[in-house]
Design a protein around this motif. Structure first.
Motif, PDB file in Angstrom:
ATOM      1  N   MET A  62      53.213 -16.641  67.940  1.00 21.80           N
ATOM      2  CA  MET A  62      54.611 -16.897  67.625  1.00 21.80           C
ATOM      3  C   MET A  62      55.138 -15.785  66.724  1.00 21.80           C
ATOM      4  O   MET A  62      54.525 -15.417  65.738  1.00 21.80           O
ATOM      5  N   GLU A  63      56.290 -15.240  67.108  1.00 17.69           N
ATOM      6  CA  GLU A  63      56.902 -14.164  66.341  1.00 17.69           C
ATOM      7  C   GLU A  63      57.544 -14.723  65.076  1.00 17.69           C
ATOM      8  O   GLU A  63      58.146 -15.790  65.091  1.00 17.69           O
ATOM      9  N   THR A  64      57.436 -14.006  63.966  1.00 23.96           N
ATOM     10  CA  THR A  64      58.040 -14.412  62.704  1.00 23.96           C
ATOM     11  C   THR A  64      59.390 -13.732  62.570  1.00 23.96           C
ATOM     12  O   THR A  64      59.445 -12.497  62.508  1.00 23.96           O
ATOM     13  N   PRO A  65      60.486 -14.498  62.528  1.00 26.36           N
ATOM     14  CA  PRO A  65      61.802 -13.878  62.468  1.00 26.36           C
ATOM     15  C   PRO A  65      61.980 -12.922  61.292  1.00 26.36           C
ATOM     16  O   PRO A  65      62.638 -11.900  61.423  1.00 26.36           O
ATOM     17  N   ALA A  66      61.375 -13.203  60.144  1.00 31.21           N
ATOM     18  CA  ALA A  66      61.610 -12.403  58.947  1.00 31.21           C
ATOM     19  C   ALA A  66      61.174 -10.951  59.104  1.00 31.21           C
ATOM     20  O   ALA A  66      61.636 -10.088  58.374  1.00 31.21           O
ATOM     21  N   SER A  67      60.303 -10.644  60.045  1.00 32.63           N
ATOM     22  CA  SER A  67      59.884  -9.256  60.220  1.00 32.63           C
ATOM     23  C   SER A  67      60.875  -8.452  61.063  1.00 32.63           C
ATOM     24  O   SER A  67      60.756  -7.244  61.174  1.00 32.63           O
ATOM     25  N   TYR A  68      61.865  -9.130  61.632  1.00 33.47           N
ATOM     26  CA  TYR A  68      62.860  -8.472  62.469  1.00 33.47           C
ATOM     27  C   TYR A  68      64.200  -8.446  61.761  1.00 33.47           C
ATOM     28  O   TYR A  68      64.466  -9.252  60.874  1.00 33.47           O
ATOM     29  N   GLY A  69      65.037  -7.505  62.158  1.00 29.37           N
ATOM     30  CA  GLY A  69      66.335  -7.416  61.509  1.00 29.37           C
ATOM     31  C   GLY A  69      67.343  -6.671  62.347  1.00 29.37           C
ATOM     32  O   GLY A  69      67.038  -6.124  63.409  1.00 29.37           O
ATOM     33  N   VAL A  70      68.549  -6.658  61.808  1.00 29.86           N
ATOM     34  CA  VAL A  70      69.665  -5.910  62.374  1.00 29.86           C
ATOM     35  C   VAL A  70      70.034  -4.855  61.333  1.00 29.86           C
ATOM     36  O   VAL A  70      70.197  -5.168  60.153  1.00 29.86           O
ATOM     37  N   VAL A  71      70.111  -3.617  61.765  1.00 30.06           N
ATOM     38  CA  VAL A  71      70.512  -2.525  60.884  1.00 30.06           C
ATOM     39  C   VAL A  71      71.910  -2.098  61.305  1.00 30.06           C
ATOM     40  O   VAL A  71      72.176  -1.895  62.498  1.00 30.06           O
ATOM     41  N   LEU A  72      72.804  -2.002  60.319  1.00 29.69           N
ATOM     42  CA  LEU A  72      74.182  -1.598  60.580  1.00 29.69           C
ATOM     43  C   LEU A  72      74.389  -0.157  60.137  1.00 29.69           C
ATOM     44  O   LEU A  72      73.999   0.222  59.032  1.00 29.69           O
ATOM     45  N   VAL A  73      74.994   0.621  61.013  1.00 30.99           N
ATOM     46  CA  VAL A  73      75.320   2.021  60.741  1.00 30.99           C
ATOM     47  C   VAL A  73      76.699   2.275  61.325  1.00 30.99           C
ATOM     48  O   VAL A  73      77.004   1.807  62.427  1.00 30.99           O
ATOM     49  N   THR A  74      77.546   3.002  60.599  1.00 30.82           N
ATOM     50  CA  THR A  74      78.829   3.417  61.164  1.00 30.82           C
ATOM     51  C   THR A  74      78.768   4.907  61.459  1.00 30.82           C
ATOM     52  O   THR A  74      78.098   5.672  60.763  1.00 30.82           O
ATOM     53  N   ALA A  75      79.486   5.309  62.509  1.00 29.59           N
ATOM     54  CA  ALA A  75      79.578   6.718  62.893  1.00 29.59           C
ATOM     55  C   ALA A  75      81.045   7.061  63.128  1.00 29.59           C
ATOM     56  O   ALA A  75      81.852   6.187  63.461  1.00 29.59           O
ATOM     57  N   GLY A  76      81.367   8.321  62.975  1.00 30.80           N
ATOM     58  CA  GLY A  76      82.754   8.765  63.058  1.00 30.80           C
ATOM     59  C   GLY A  76      83.321   8.841  64.462  1.00 30.80           C
ATOM     60  O   GLY A  76      84.537   8.822  64.643  1.00 30.80           O
ATOM     61  N   ASN A  77      82.445   8.921  65.480  1.00 27.54           N
ATOM     62  CA  ASN A  77      82.942   8.971  66.861  1.00 27.54           C
ATOM     63  C   ASN A  77      81.882   8.431  67.807  1.00 27.54           C
ATOM     64  O   ASN A  77      80.723   8.262  67.427  1.00 27.54           O
ATOM     65  N   MET A  78      82.303   8.160  69.035  1.00 26.04           N
ATOM     66  CA  MET A  78      81.418   7.545  70.014  1.00 26.04           C
ATOM     67  C   MET A  78      80.250   8.463  70.369  1.00 26.04           C
ATOM     68  O   MET A  78      79.122   7.995  70.550  1.00 26.04           O
ATOM     69  N   GLN A  79      80.483   9.772  70.446  1.00 24.30           N
ATOM     70  CA  GLN A  79      79.410  10.695  70.820  1.00 24.30           C
ATOM     71  C   GLN A  79      78.286  10.663  69.783  1.00 24.30           C
ATOM     72  O   GLN A  79      77.102  10.628  70.145  1.00 24.30           O
ATOM     73  N   GLU A  80      78.647  10.673  68.501  1.00 28.84           N
ATOM     74  CA  GLU A  80      77.629  10.618  67.457  1.00 28.84           C
ATOM     75  C   GLU A  80      76.903   9.269  67.489  1.00 28.84           C
ATOM     76  O   GLU A  80      75.673   9.219  67.369  1.00 28.84           O
ATOM     77  N   ALA A  81      77.655   8.192  67.676  1.00 29.30           N
ATOM     78  CA  ALA A  81      77.049   6.856  67.752  1.00 29.30           C
ATOM     79  C   ALA A  81      76.048   6.783  68.899  1.00 29.30           C
ATOM     80  O   ALA A  81      74.934   6.281  68.731  1.00 29.30           O
ATOM     81  N   GLU A  82      76.432   7.294  70.064  1.00 30.22           N
ATOM     82  CA  GLU A  82      75.531   7.270  71.224  1.00 30.22           C
ATOM     83  C   GLU A  82      74.307   8.154  71.000  1.00 30.22           C
ATOM     84  O   GLU A  82      73.205   7.785  71.397  1.00 30.22           O
ATOM     85  N   ALA A  83      74.499   9.304  70.368  1.00 33.00           N
ATOM     86  CA  ALA A  83      73.360  10.196  70.111  1.00 33.00           C
ATOM     87  C   ALA A  83      72.347   9.525  69.185  1.00 33.00           C
ATOM     88  O   ALA A  83      71.131   9.589  69.426  1.00 33.00           O
ATOM     89  N   ILE A  84      72.844   8.856  68.151  1.00 32.64           N
ATOM     90  CA  ILE A  84      71.944   8.149  67.229  1.00 32.64           C
ATOM     91  C   ILE A  84      71.254   7.001  67.953  1.00 32.64           C
ATOM     92  O   ILE A  84      70.037   6.823  67.849  1.00 32.64           O
TER      93      ILE A  84
END
Length: 108
Positions: free
Chosen positions: A1-23
Motif C-alpha cells: 500500500m502506497e503512503t500518501p505522505a511520501s507524494y506531493g504536488v509541487v507548484l512552479v510558475t513560469a513566464g510563458n508557455m514555452q518555458e513551462a513546457e520545457a521545464i
C-alpha cells in the motif's frame, strides 16, 4: 500500500508557455515527476518594491517528494526567474491506483 505522505504536488510558475513546457518535459523525461499539468494564470505580486500583474503559467507537478532536491535543482537550471516559485504540498490522501502510478513513473 502506497503512503500518501511520501507524494506531493509541487507548484512552479513560469513566464510563458514555452518555458513551462520545457521545464515540464525535462522533469518528466528525467523521471523527477510523474505528470505536470500546465494552466494559464494571472498573478499579482510585489517584486523589488513594484506591483506586478502578469500572465504566467502554473505548473502542477505530481511527484514523490523524495525527488524534491533534484527537481528543485533542475527547475533552477532551466528557469528564467531570479527567484522562481518552487513549493511542495504533501498529498494527504489519494487513490491507491494513482499513487502507485506516480511511484512507477518517478525514480526512487
Amino acid at each position: 500500500m502506497e503512503t500518501p505522505a511520501s507524494y506531493g504536488v509541487v507548484l512552479v510558475t513560469a513566464g510563458n508557455m514555452q518555458e513551462a513546457e520545457a521545464i515540464a518535459n525535462a522533469l518528466v523525461e528525467a523521471k523527477l515527476a510523474a505528470c505536470v499539468s500546465l494552466l494559464p494564470i494571472h498573478s499579482i505580486y510585489i517584486w523589488q518594491g513594484e506591483l506586478h500583474k502578469e500572465q504566467e503559467w502554473q505548473l502542477v507537478i505530481k511527484t514523490d517528494l523524495a525527488q524534491f532536491p533534484a527537481m528543485e535543482a533542475k527547475i533552477r537550471e532551466l528557469h528564467s526567474y531570479e527567484v522562481p516559485e518552487i513549493i511542495a504540498l504533501p498529498i494527504v490522501a489519494g487513490s491507491q491506483g494513482y499513487l502507485q502510478w506516480i511511484s512507477q513513473q518517478v525514480k526512487s
